[in-house]
Enzyme design. Structure first.
Site, PDB file in Angstrom:
ATOM      1  N   LEU A  89      30.980 -46.825 -14.700  1.00 28.02           N
ATOM      2  CA  LEU A  89      32.235 -47.200 -14.057  1.00 28.02           C
ATOM      3  C   LEU A  89      32.203 -48.626 -13.520  1.00 28.02           C
ATOM      4  O   LEU A  89      33.232 -49.152 -13.096  1.00 28.02           O
ATOM      5  CB  LEU A  89      32.593 -46.207 -12.953  1.00 28.02           C
ATOM      6  CG  LEU A  89      31.591 -45.987 -11.813  1.00 28.02           C
ATOM      7  CD1 LEU A  89      31.711 -47.024 -10.714  1.00 28.02           C
ATOM      8  CD2 LEU A  89      31.749 -44.593 -11.223  1.00 28.02           C
ATOM      9  N   TYR A  98      25.672 -45.497   2.677  1.00 32.95           N
ATOM     10  CA  TYR A  98      26.516 -44.600   1.885  1.00 32.95           C
ATOM     11  C   TYR A  98      27.831 -44.332   2.616  1.00 32.95           C
ATOM     12  O   TYR A  98      28.923 -44.403   2.020  1.00 32.95           O
ATOM     13  CB  TYR A  98      25.764 -43.290   1.637  1.00 32.95           C
ATOM     14  CG  TYR A  98      26.610 -42.192   1.046  1.00 32.95           C
ATOM     15  CD1 TYR A  98      27.054 -42.264  -0.270  1.00 32.95           C
ATOM     16  CD2 TYR A  98      26.956 -41.061   1.791  1.00 32.95           C
ATOM     17  CE1 TYR A  98      27.832 -41.250  -0.823  1.00 32.95           C
ATOM     18  CE2 TYR A  98      27.721 -40.051   1.252  1.00 32.95           C
ATOM     19  CZ  TYR A  98      28.164 -40.144  -0.056  1.00 32.95           C
ATOM     20  OH  TYR A  98      28.930 -39.156  -0.595  1.00 32.95           O
TER      21      TYR A  98
END
Length: 261
Positions: A49, A137
């Site tokens: 991606l 994250y």
């Protein structure tokens, strides 16, 4: 419809649950995908991606994207930036250029991981509680929510950010009892996000109807989500949680920054 990260944990579980008559699932992952089952309408795409050309081809002709791809745990800042943040930007740019009208972004409870569970109140923590990330994250998930807001406001794309709790077959510990999103409820939630006529920009929690829930279901229910599962049936076998469970992000709030876990 395009699903990124289709070979990941959530992507694998959603492949069968998002299968519908007349719906073609285009499945993108850097890892090879299992072949189509009999009667299954899928279009596997192998690629990353982060590659604009791959994403442009993957978005061609689709009407919605469920973006699950990226690192799903803590990683180095460079990897987190390149894959989760820059990668989501690549996805949204490809969606814009292809005229995709709806994008569902997989955010996480870790975007608000330093929220105190005790602050939840009787109706739970609101889904749009300001970000308090617990890791790189978590920062990446807060960033993709902001990117989603930008692409809605600038370009009119319907963007729904789902702050996923813990989407596994069963919760692993007492903390996860409050954040569990059953695979079946995850399918129901994605369908609600896909089916709402005009959601605009939303941030919602991705959790089941858990007896011990600490996250508001109201925002997801406004989109038509009707959860049917409750983690309480797993309570007897749930492992104890450590003191970090006072925070929504649990052990992520004490994990070393930038170290894969």
């Amino acid at each position: 419809m395009l699903i990124t990260g289709a070979a990941g944990v959530v992507g694998t579980m959603m492949r069968s649950r998002l299968r519908r008559e007349g719906r073609v699932l285009r499945l993108l992952d850097r890892e090879p995908l299992p072949p189509a089952e009999p009667g299954e309408a899928v279009e596997p795409v192998t690629g990353t991606l982060t590659d604009p050309d791959v994403m442009a081809a993957a978005c061609d002709g689709v009407d919605a994207i469920v973006h699950l791809g990226g690192h799903s745990r803590e990683n180095s800042w460079a990897e987190t930036l390149a894959v989760n943040i820059d990668g989501t930007h690549t996805v949204l740019e490809a969606a814009r250029k292809a005229g995709v009208g709806r994008v569902i972004l997989a955010s996480s409870n870790h975007a608000a991981g330093f929220r105190l569970v005790a602050d939840a109140g009787p109706d739970g923590l609101p889904a749009d509680s300001p970000a308090r990330p617990d890791t790189y994250y978590g920062v990446s998930k807060a960033a993709i929510e902001a990117l989603g807001s930008l692409y809605h406001s600038r370009f009119g794309i319907d963007v729904i950010c789902i702050r996923i709790g813990a989407c596994f077959e069963r919760p692993s510990d007492v903390r996860a009892l409050s954040l569990w999103l059953s695979p079946d409820d995850a399918g129901r939630l994605f369908e609600a996000c896909l089916g709402h006529p005009s959601p605009g920009y939303r941030v919602i929690w991705g959790v089941s109807a858990n007896t011990r829930g600490v996250c508001s279901l109201a925002e997801a229910e406004e989109l038509g989500y009707r959860p049917q599962d409750d983690s309480e049936r797993f309570a007897a076998g749930a492992a104890p949680s450590d003191p970090s469970a006072r925070y929504l992000g649990g052990p992520f709030t004490t994990a070393a920054l930038g170290e894969p876990n």
